[in-house]
Design a protein around this motif. Structure first.
Motif, PDB file in Angstrom:
ATOM      1  N   ASN A 125      10.720   6.685  -6.584  1.00  0.00           N
ATOM      2  CA  ASN A 125      11.320   5.936  -5.472  1.00  0.00           C
ATOM      3  C   ASN A 125      11.024   6.604  -4.130  1.00  0.00           C
ATOM      4  N   MET A 173       7.221   5.961  -3.307  1.00  0.00           N
ATOM      5  CA  MET A 173       6.887   4.583  -2.944  1.00  0.00           C
ATOM      6  C   MET A 173       7.360   4.256  -1.533  1.00  0.00           C
ATOM      7  N   ARG A 203      -1.871  -6.007  -9.455  1.00  0.00           N
ATOM      8  CA  ARG A 203      -1.715  -5.230  -8.208  1.00  0.00           C
ATOM      9  C   ARG A 203      -0.459  -4.374  -8.276  1.00  0.00           C
ATOM     10  N   LYS A 204       0.626  -4.969  -8.766  1.00  0.00           N
ATOM     11  CA  LYS A 204       1.895  -4.226  -8.852  1.00  0.00           C
ATOM     12  C   LYS A 204       1.749  -3.046  -9.835  1.00  0.00           C
ATOM     13  N   ASN A 205       1.152  -3.338 -10.996  1.00  0.00           N
ATOM     14  CA  ASN A 205       1.007  -2.276 -11.997  1.00  0.00           C
ATOM     15  C   ASN A 205       0.139  -1.119 -11.486  1.00  0.00           C
ATOM     16  N   GLU A 229       3.092  -1.895 -17.543  1.00  0.00           N
ATOM     17  CA  GLU A 229       3.796  -0.738 -16.999  1.00  0.00           C
ATOM     18  C   GLU A 229       3.506   0.487 -17.872  1.00  0.00           C
ATOM     19  N   LYS A 269      -0.272  -0.180  -8.308  1.00  0.00           N
ATOM     20  CA  LYS A 269       0.501   0.622  -7.328  1.00  0.00           C
ATOM     21  C   LYS A 269       1.543   1.478  -8.041  1.00  0.00           C
ATOM     22  N   ASP A 270       2.223   0.866  -9.001  1.00  0.00           N
ATOM     23  CA  ASP A 270       3.230   1.623  -9.761  1.00  0.00           C
ATOM     24  C   ASP A 270       2.603   2.824 -10.455  1.00  0.00           C
ATOM     25  N   LYS A 301      -1.439 -10.831  -9.373  1.00  0.00           N
ATOM     26  CA  LYS A 301      -0.277 -10.277  -8.664  1.00  0.00           C
ATOM     27  C   LYS A 301       0.365  -9.145  -9.494  1.00  0.00           C
ATOM     28  N   GLU A 302       0.449  -9.418 -10.776  1.00  0.00           N
ATOM     29  CA  GLU A 302       1.060  -8.424 -11.672  1.00  0.00           C
ATOM     30  C   GLU A 302       0.198  -7.152 -11.747  1.00  0.00           C
ATOM     31  N   ASN A 347      -8.920   0.679 -13.193  1.00  0.00           N
ATOM     32  CA  ASN A 347      -8.687  -0.756 -12.950  1.00  0.00           C
ATOM     33  C   ASN A 347      -9.834  -1.641 -13.442  1.00  0.00           C
TER      34      ASN A 347
END
Ligand code: AQP
Length: 329
Positions: A290, A293, A55-57, A13, A59-60, A52-53, A41
């Motif tokens: 927020n 997203m 991908r989340k990072n 993060e 997008k965040d 999975k983690e 990336n």
């Protein structure tokens, strides 16, 4: 208009260090420079990432770029892997680099000092030539970075000059832009170390999406010293100096003025104000994050950004390949 390129690798993060040392500055520069900012990336996978983690990072990170104030109307935002020329020029820059100079890179030494050889990827070793490609593809005049990345920009300059001397003038030789305050935000639990997203214990690191109370607690628990007066002295009071840099960068108040205001006062009161300043900034970022997203606009922004970046990167790579003799038409 002068051109500028920079990126962040979301190996975790994004942190307050990334924000103060990099992101916030990108936002300032987007009005006066032609700015290209990417999510690195390809650099992320130089160390294993759980897919999975990751991908989340990723997008965040894009959400945070926008939440922190990057505006796709003013700058070009894209994913590094969407513009294939990065990997291609990265390889050519690897072939222009010498083992000796890559061996001297401080970040490589730091990241591998405790690792066993079989766990160190070749990608980690050739990370700097890929970073050089990220910059040189766009003929960037400036590269805004935190202190830790300055050495990589210096290598980029060497590679650009080497290529220009060997094959004729091709690349702009870029300059690193390192802010005077906040270029190296330190860990709150160990102010001798940089605040890093992949730090093992997360006590010293504030994440941009962290719960506000947890962030405040970390500031209140930040390691200081026995001197008991708020003073900017990085050698003898590294913890307090770090808090001063955080506060000054976020509030805009010069360090001297904060020091004067806290004359004769203890660390408790000082930390409380730092915690409030950090909490205010995080709340603002998180509210915007927020909204972004839930708006569903990210995919389109990245698509348009990659198209714009590709148009420049394609021409530069072609030119390089022709000069090297690997492109024959
Ligand atoms: N603590 C920091 N203080 C100031 N600037 C910082 N930057 C990173 N940490 C600090 C700056 O943020 C930009 C993006 O850095 P990065 O995330 O791509 O790479 P990094 O420097 O390797 O960051 P981390 O958090 O330490 O990542 P890991 O733990 O994965 O290695 C750069 O301009 C950097 O200078």
């Amino acid at each position: 208009m002068k051109r500028m390129v920079s990126g962040i690798k979301p190996t975790g993060e994004l942190t307050l260090g990334n924000y103060i040392g990099a992101l916030r500055n990108f936002v300032k520069y987007q009005d006066d420079y032609e700015l290209y900012v990417f999510i690195a990336n390809l650099h992320c996978v130089t160390v294993y990432q759980e897919p999975k983690e990751l991908r989340k990072n990723l997008k965040d990170a894009i959400g945070l770029y926008l939440a922190c104030g990057l505006d796709p109307q003013k700058c070009t935002i894209f994913l590094q892997s969407d513009v294939y020329e990065h990997a291609q020029l990265g390889w050519l820059m690897t072939c222009m680099s010498y083992m000796g100079e890559l061996n001297r890179m401080t970040q490589f030494k730091e990241k591998t000092q405790n690792a066993k050889d079989e766990n160190i990827t070749a990608g980690l070793f050739v990370y700097p030539p890929l970073m050089a490609a990220d910059i040189l593809l766009y003929d960037a005049d400036y590269v805004p970075v935190g202190e830790d990345q300055k050495q990589h920009v210096e290598l980029t300059r060497d590679l650009a000059q080497r290529f220009n001397n060997r094959y004729s003038e091709t690349f702009v030789v870029p300059e690193p832009l390192v802010a005077k305050v906040g270029a190296r935000i330190m860990s709150l639990s160990d102010p001798s170390k940089k605040m890093s997203k992949s730090e093992e214990s997360n006590k010293g690191c504030i994440y941009l999406l962290e719960d506000i109370n947890s962030a405040k607690k970390k500031i209140m628990g930040a390691v200081t010293d026995m001197c008991a007066h708020v003073n900017y002295d990085k050698i003898n009071q590294p913890g307090v100096s770090n808090l001063l840099e955080i506060m000054s960068s976020l509030s805009g108040e010069p360090i001297d003025s904060i020091v004067t205001r806290y004359e004769g006062k203890g660390y408790g009161e000082f930390k409380k104000e730092v915690a409030e300043v950090v909490a205010k900034e995080l709340t603002m970022i998180q509210n915007r994050y927020n909204e972004i997203m839930s708006s569903g606009q990210i995919e389109q922004i990245l698509k348009e950004g990659a198209e714009r970046a590709h148009r420049i990167a394609f021409r530069k790579l072609k030119k390089v390949q022709k000069k090297m003799g690997i492109d024959i038409f």
